[in-house]
Write a protein that holds these residues in place. Structure first.
Motif, PDB file in Angstrom:
ATOM      1  N   VAL A  67      69.007  67.301 104.718  1.00 58.17           N
ATOM      2  CA  VAL A  67      70.062  67.756 103.805  1.00 58.17           C
ATOM      3  C   VAL A  67      71.220  66.772 103.904  1.00 58.17           C
ATOM      4  O   VAL A  67      71.523  66.265 104.976  1.00 58.17           O
ATOM      5  CB  VAL A  67      70.516  69.207 104.146  1.00 58.17           C
ATOM      6  N   ARG A  68      71.826  66.494 102.767  1.00 60.62           N
ATOM      7  CA  ARG A  68      72.902  65.499 102.711  1.00 60.62           C
ATOM      8  C   ARG A  68      74.129  66.129 102.075  1.00 60.62           C
ATOM      9  O   ARG A  68      74.019  66.906 101.127  1.00 60.62           O
ATOM     10  CB  ARG A  68      72.452  64.296 101.875  1.00 60.62           C
ATOM     11  N   ALA A  69      75.283  65.805 102.618  1.00 62.49           N
ATOM     12  CA  ALA A  69      76.526  66.289 102.035  1.00 62.49           C
ATOM     13  C   ALA A  69      77.475  65.120 101.830  1.00 62.49           C
ATOM     14  O   ALA A  69      77.516  64.192 102.648  1.00 62.49           O
ATOM     15  CB  ALA A  69      77.176  67.343 102.926  1.00 62.49           C
ATOM     16  N   VAL A  84      82.660  74.107  99.125  1.00 57.66           N
ATOM     17  CA  VAL A  84      81.282  73.674  99.372  1.00 57.66           C
ATOM     18  C   VAL A  84      80.484  73.902  98.099  1.00 57.66           C
ATOM     19  O   VAL A  84      80.347  75.040  97.628  1.00 57.66           O
ATOM     20  CB  VAL A  84      80.650  74.444 100.545  1.00 57.66           C
ATOM     21  N   LEU A  86      76.957  73.674  95.849  1.00 55.95           N
ATOM     22  CA  LEU A  86      75.498  73.729  96.007  1.00 55.95           C
ATOM     23  C   LEU A  86      74.841  73.688  94.627  1.00 55.95           C
ATOM     24  O   LEU A  86      75.099  74.544  93.783  1.00 55.95           O
ATOM     25  CB  LEU A  86      75.096  75.008  96.743  1.00 55.95           C
ATOM     26  N   ALA A  93      74.091  66.528  93.695  1.00 59.06           N
ATOM     27  CA  ALA A  93      75.544  66.473  93.827  1.00 59.06           C
ATOM     28  C   ALA A  93      76.212  65.810  92.626  1.00 59.06           C
ATOM     29  O   ALA A  93      77.330  66.171  92.247  1.00 59.06           O
ATOM     30  CB  ALA A  93      75.921  65.731  95.111  1.00 59.06           C
ATOM     31  N   VAL A 112      76.754  69.222  98.465  1.00 55.34           N
ATOM     32  CA  VAL A 112      75.490  69.203  99.196  1.00 55.34           C
ATOM     33  C   VAL A 112      74.326  68.801  98.290  1.00 55.34           C
ATOM     34  O   VAL A 112      74.216  69.269  97.160  1.00 55.34           O
ATOM     35  CB  VAL A 112      75.210  70.586  99.821  1.00 55.34           C
ATOM     36  N   ASP A 113      73.462  67.921  98.821  1.00 59.26           N
ATOM     37  CA  ASP A 113      72.147  67.662  98.233  1.00 59.26           C
ATOM     38  C   ASP A 113      71.119  68.390  99.091  1.00 59.26           C
ATOM     39  O   ASP A 113      70.993  68.118 100.295  1.00 59.26           O
ATOM     40  CB  ASP A 113      71.832  66.161  98.224  1.00 59.26           C
ATOM     41  N   LEU A 114      70.372  69.313  98.486  1.00 53.28           N
ATOM     42  CA  LEU A 114      69.426  70.134  99.227  1.00 53.28           C
ATOM     43  C   LEU A 114      68.120  69.388  99.502  1.00 53.28           C
ATOM     44  O   LEU A 114      67.773  68.444  98.781  1.00 53.28           O
ATOM     45  CB  LEU A 114      69.138  71.413  98.440  1.00 53.28           C
ATOM     46  N   VAL A 136      71.644  74.155 105.233  1.00 50.50           N
ATOM     47  CA  VAL A 136      73.067  73.900 104.983  1.00 50.50           C
ATOM     48  C   VAL A 136      73.898  74.373 106.179  1.00 50.50           C
ATOM     49  O   VAL A 136      74.847  73.697 106.601  1.00 50.50           O
ATOM     50  CB  VAL A 136      73.529  74.598 103.692  1.00 50.50           C
ATOM     51  N   LEU A 139      73.817  71.842 108.872  1.00 51.85           N
ATOM     52  CA  LEU A 139      74.691  70.711 108.559  1.00 51.85           C
ATOM     53  C   LEU A 139      76.144  71.060 108.867  1.00 51.85           C
ATOM     54  O   LEU A 139      76.866  70.263 109.476  1.00 51.85           O
ATOM     55  CB  LEU A 139      74.550  70.333 107.085  1.00 51.85           C
TER      56      LEU A 139
END
Length: 317
Positions: A67-69, A84, A86, A93, A112-114, A136, A139
């Motif tokens: 997962v990327r934020a 945040v 989603l 994103a 966030v990229d799930l 998430v 993260l």
């Protein structure tokens, strides 16, 4: 752009080829990607690009679930809430670009990229909404440990499938609950079957700008079609009305007038069941992709949930 919290999983066997997004639209046909971007007028398709030029990327992996934020700093000073964001099924994103541009004036934004989307590797097994929420949460815990960002009591904002993830995140992590914004929540009455959902989405899309429809289609192609198809059954079966019951806190629901996946009566029912304070906001003329053309409506809902609504003169046009 700098990167921290780089994925820490211990070295192991290489991920099988078919689990990587090697068949994304960008790698298959970059010319088609450029044509769509020119038509849309913004870069919604190069998912490795940040949603804001100065975004700081944070990455977390648990097993094969990466997962990327994107951490986007508040523009004017500090002390505002943390928002945040989603995304929905097949999106990423980048779809929140207009929302971020406005929202960062009032607080810090974590986008966030799930797992499995936005060019992230596809996990070996399908993920439920609870699984996405757990990723998430992991993260957020890692961010807190790094002391880079305090994510206690954020405003959780989800779009489409992301509303289900946001709700599950609020349910499983009380310190993240209390301020919730659901944009075009799914699936409304009569759309829990695939054929009914597809028809409702198609009819709703007739009211989207062509650019919005192209973004939706390209997002699914980027995810490789297989991963969205494996995720969709969990989206269709998600018992939204049951899960939102007695969630409490402050809840804002945003829907477009032409969104058949989220009818007005159902949105009002969700708010009533939640036991929360808040409202149902309608973006006039919008359909399911309300975040693309009605960012101001989303931002107003987010600020209301945060309890920090600015004067009208302070709002961006």
């Amino acid at each position: 752009m700098r990167e921290s919290l780089t994925p820490p999983p211990a070295p192991g066997p290489a991920m099988p080829r078919h689990h990587t997004p090697s068949h994304s639209l960008a790698s298959q046909d970059s010319q088609a990607t450029r044509r769509i971007q020119e038509r849309v007028g913004r870069n919604y398709l190069d998912f490795d690009e940040p949603p804001a030029p100065d975004a700081h990327v944070l990455v977390r992996a648990v097993g094969d679930r990466r997962v990327r934020a994107w951490d986007v700093a508040q523009l004017d000073g500090e002390g505002g809430p943390v928002f945040v964001l989603l995304h929905g099924l097949g999106a990423g994103a980048l779809l929140f670009q207009e929302v971020i541009e406005e929202l960062r004036r009032y607080g810090r934004v974590l986008v966030v990229d799930l797992p499995g989307f936005s060019n992230l590797p596809r996990p070996r097994r399908p993920m439920t909404m609870e699984d996405f929420a757990a990723s998430v949460e992991a993260l957020v815990e890692r961010i807190d440990l790094s002391e880079e960002l305090d994510v206690d009591n954020p405003v959780l904002i989800g779009h489409s499938m992301g509303t289900q993830v946001a709700l599950e995140l609020a349910r499983r992590a009380p310190r993240l609950a209390g301020r919730l914004v659901l944009i075009a929540p799914v699936m409304g009455p009569g759309t829990q079957r695939l054929d009914h959902a597809a028809l409702a989405f198609a009819r709703s899309s007739l009211h989207e700008r062509p650019a919005g429809a192209l973004v939706s289609i390209s997002g699914f192609l980027h995810a490789g079609l297989v991963w969205p198809a494996r995720t969709l059954p969990f989206v269709l079966r998600y018992p939204f009305a049951e899960r939102v019951s007695a969630i409490g806190g402050h809840l804002e629901i945003v829907r477009g007038t032409h969104d058949l996946l989220c009818p007005q009566a159902w949105a009002e029912e969700l708010l009533e069941r939640s036991g929360a304070t808040g409202s149902v906001r309608v973006a006039e003329g919008a359909s399911h992709q309300v975040i693309l053309d009605h960012a101001h409506t989303v931002v107003e809902a987010a600020l209301s949930a945060a309890g920090s609504v600015p004067n009208r003169a302070d709002r961006p046009e």
